[in-house]
Structure formats: structure tokens, C-alpha cells
Design an enzyme around this catalytic site. Structure first.
Site, mmCIF file in Angstrom:
data_model
loop_
_atom_site.group_PDB
_atom_site.id
_atom_site.type_symbol
_atom_site.label_atom_id
_atom_site.label_comp_id
_atom_site.label_asym_id
_atom_site.label_seq_id
_atom_site.Cartn_x
_atom_site.Cartn_y
_atom_site.Cartn_z
ATOM 1 N N ILE A 1 0.840 -1.188 0.000
ATOM 2 C CA ILE A 1 0.000 0.000 0.000
ATOM 3 C C ILE A 1 0.880 1.245 0.000
ATOM 4 O O ILE A 1 2.047 1.204 0.394
ATOM 5 C CB ILE A 1 -0.936 -0.021 1.241
ATOM 6 C CG1 ILE A 1 -1.958 1.128 1.194
ATOM 7 C CG2 ILE A 1 -0.156 -0.014 2.539
ATOM 8 C CD1 ILE A 1 -3.034 1.050 2.278
ATOM 9 N N CYS A 2 0.301 2.352 -0.474
ATOM 10 C CA CYS A 2 0.938 3.664 -0.425
ATOM 11 C C CYS A 2 2.135 3.750 -1.372
ATOM 12 O O CYS A 2 2.015 3.467 -2.558
ATOM 13 C CB CYS A 2 1.324 3.989 1.020
ATOM 14 S SG CYS A 2 1.716 5.727 1.336
ATOM 15 N N ALA A 3 3.304 4.120 -0.866
ATOM 16 C CA ALA A 3 4.495 4.260 -1.710
ATOM 17 C C ALA A 3 5.118 2.925 -2.067
ATOM 18 O O ALA A 3 5.842 2.806 -3.065
ATOM 19 C CB ALA A 3 5.529 5.136 -1.004
#
Length: 242
Positions: free
Chosen positions: A157-159
Site C-alpha cells: 500500500i501507499c508508496a
């Protein structure tokens, strides 16, 4: 004045006792601030073996300096609510990890102790420089590559999809998403605007605001739609029933 101070101190003690009673056992208060803490266990490996023997789903959640704490804790918590045996592993030299907003999480073990173990799911939170710290762990990289090769579930998730998975070939041109600040680095742009993307055994998501959806999707993949709804209900998400 003295009576007022004494009364205020008493009220603070009562409030502290009330909060402590309401907190889950895996949470502590530090310096008056709420900090999610995963407890140290001296027998994580034996617990992992016991969980596998009992048919319990085994999940690895790695964390490092700068990990996004909401994404880590929400993923850990939701999967544990579903009944998974979640092991939190630090990619640092110590069990205690300082996250992106200063929250300190105490891991179950170091990532080296996870090597050679089998997991039904490896779920990587994001954050910066947390995503880089996960990427730079050769042990974790090997574990995720083995997970992918074995056709088992893995997620980010995310970066992390862009910073860790993409450069190490873990996306393999599959549909994926990432945080808006990093999604342009994904080679496959087909689904980057979606909040959660599932492509085969790979699941990706965008950031703290999609962490519950991400975690519940992982529950769905591990246990099915009925279990996902069962876990979501008491959290007052979607069509809940109490």
C-alpha cells in the site's frame, strides 16, 4: 487552589484508568499519548509453527523506520480480528520502530527470524522512508519474491508498490495502484486511480485513507466474503450488523 489541583489530579487519574480499561491489551499509553505497540514475544517462531499446525492463517507484516503507522496498525488489527496469526517483523536492527509520524511500534521479531518461514500472506505498509527501508531489506525482498513465485498472496500500500515492488519486478506489469505522489512510477497505469486493486495474488492500495478497504480485501481473499463482512460489521463499516 490546592483543592482544585487535587481534584484535577484525581480526575486525570480516573480518566487514565478509564482509557486503560478500554484499550486493547496490545496498546499502551506513552507520555500521555496513545501509541500502538505490538508486544515482544520470546517464542514467535514456536507460535508460528503452532499456528500452522492448527491450520491458522499465517501473515507477515514487515515494518521499518518511517513506516506509515495507520497502514501498518490497521492492517495488523483487521487481519487479527479475522483470526489470522499476524507476525510483525522489523527490518531494522531493533524491535522498536519509529514510524512516519513518531508513533513507536514494537515488533514481534526481526526480519531475519522470518527467513525460512511460510506465510499465506505478506502485507507491506507504505510511508516514507518506510517503503525504502522495506525495499532495502534483502531478507524481506527474498521472502516476497518467494511468495510471488509460489503463487501466494502478497500486498503493498501507499508508496511501497512503486518504491519497493516495481523496481524489484514484483509487479510484473500487473495492474496496480499506489499513493498519488508515486503512482506515475508504475509501469502499468491501467488501474492507478482505483482505491484497491487486485490482480491475481497481488493486492495494492493508495494510502492511509484506503487502509481499511485494503485490509478488508485481504481478509476477503484469505477467508471469503462472509468473513470480511463479519469483521467489517462491528467496525461500523459498509452494511454493518451488531
Amino acid at each position: 487552589m490546592l483543592a482544585s489541583c487535587t481534584r484535577n489530579a484525581s480526575q486525570r487519574r480516573m480518566l487514565g484508568s478509564h482509557i486503560s480499561c478500554c484499550l486493547p491489551r496490545r496498546t499502551t499509553l506513552r507520555y500521555g499519548l496513545l501509541a500502538a505497540v505490538i508486544p515482544i514475544s520470546s517464542s514467535v517462531s514456536s507460535r508460528h509453527v503452532a499456528a500452522m499446525a492448527a491450520g491458522q492463517t499465517a501473515v507477515l507484516v514487515p515494518i521499518g523506520t518511517g513506516t506509515e503507522e495507520m497502514e501498518a496498525v490497521i492492517t495488523i488489527d483487521v487481519l487479527r480480528r479475522a483470526g489470522a496469526a499476524v507476525t510483525v517483523a522489523s527490518v531494522e536492527d531493533s524491535l522498536e520502530v519509529t514510524c512516519s509520524r513518531g508513533v513507536k511500534i514494537l515488533a514481534d521479531q526481526l526480519i531475519a527470524d522470518a527467513a525460512g518461514q511460510q506465510y499465506d500472506l505478506i502485507a507491506c505498509p507504505g510511508g516514507m522512508p518506510g517503503a525504502e527501508r522495506l525495499r532495502d531489506s534483502s531478507t524481506l525482498s527474498q521472502l516476497v519474491k518467494q511468495q510471488q513465485a509460489a503463487g501466494k498472496l502478497y500486498a503493498a500500500i501507499c508508496a511501497t508498490p512503486a518504491v519497493f515492488f516495481e523496481p524489484q519486478g514484483l509487479l510484473a506489469d500487473r495492474k496496480a495502484t499506489a499513493h498519488p505522489a508515486f503512482s506515475d512510477k508504475l509501469s502499468n497505469q491501467e488501474a492507478v486511480q482505483q482505491r484497491v486493486v487486485v490482480d491475481g495474488t497481488l493486492t495494492t492500495s493508495r494510502g492511509p485513507g484506503t487502509a481499511f478497504e485494503f485490509a478488508l480485501e485481504l481478509v476477503k481473499q484469505l477467508y471469503g466474503d462472509a468473513k470480511m463482512k463479519e469483521v467489517a460489521g462491528p467496525m461500523v463499516m459498509y452494511n454493518y450488523k451488531l
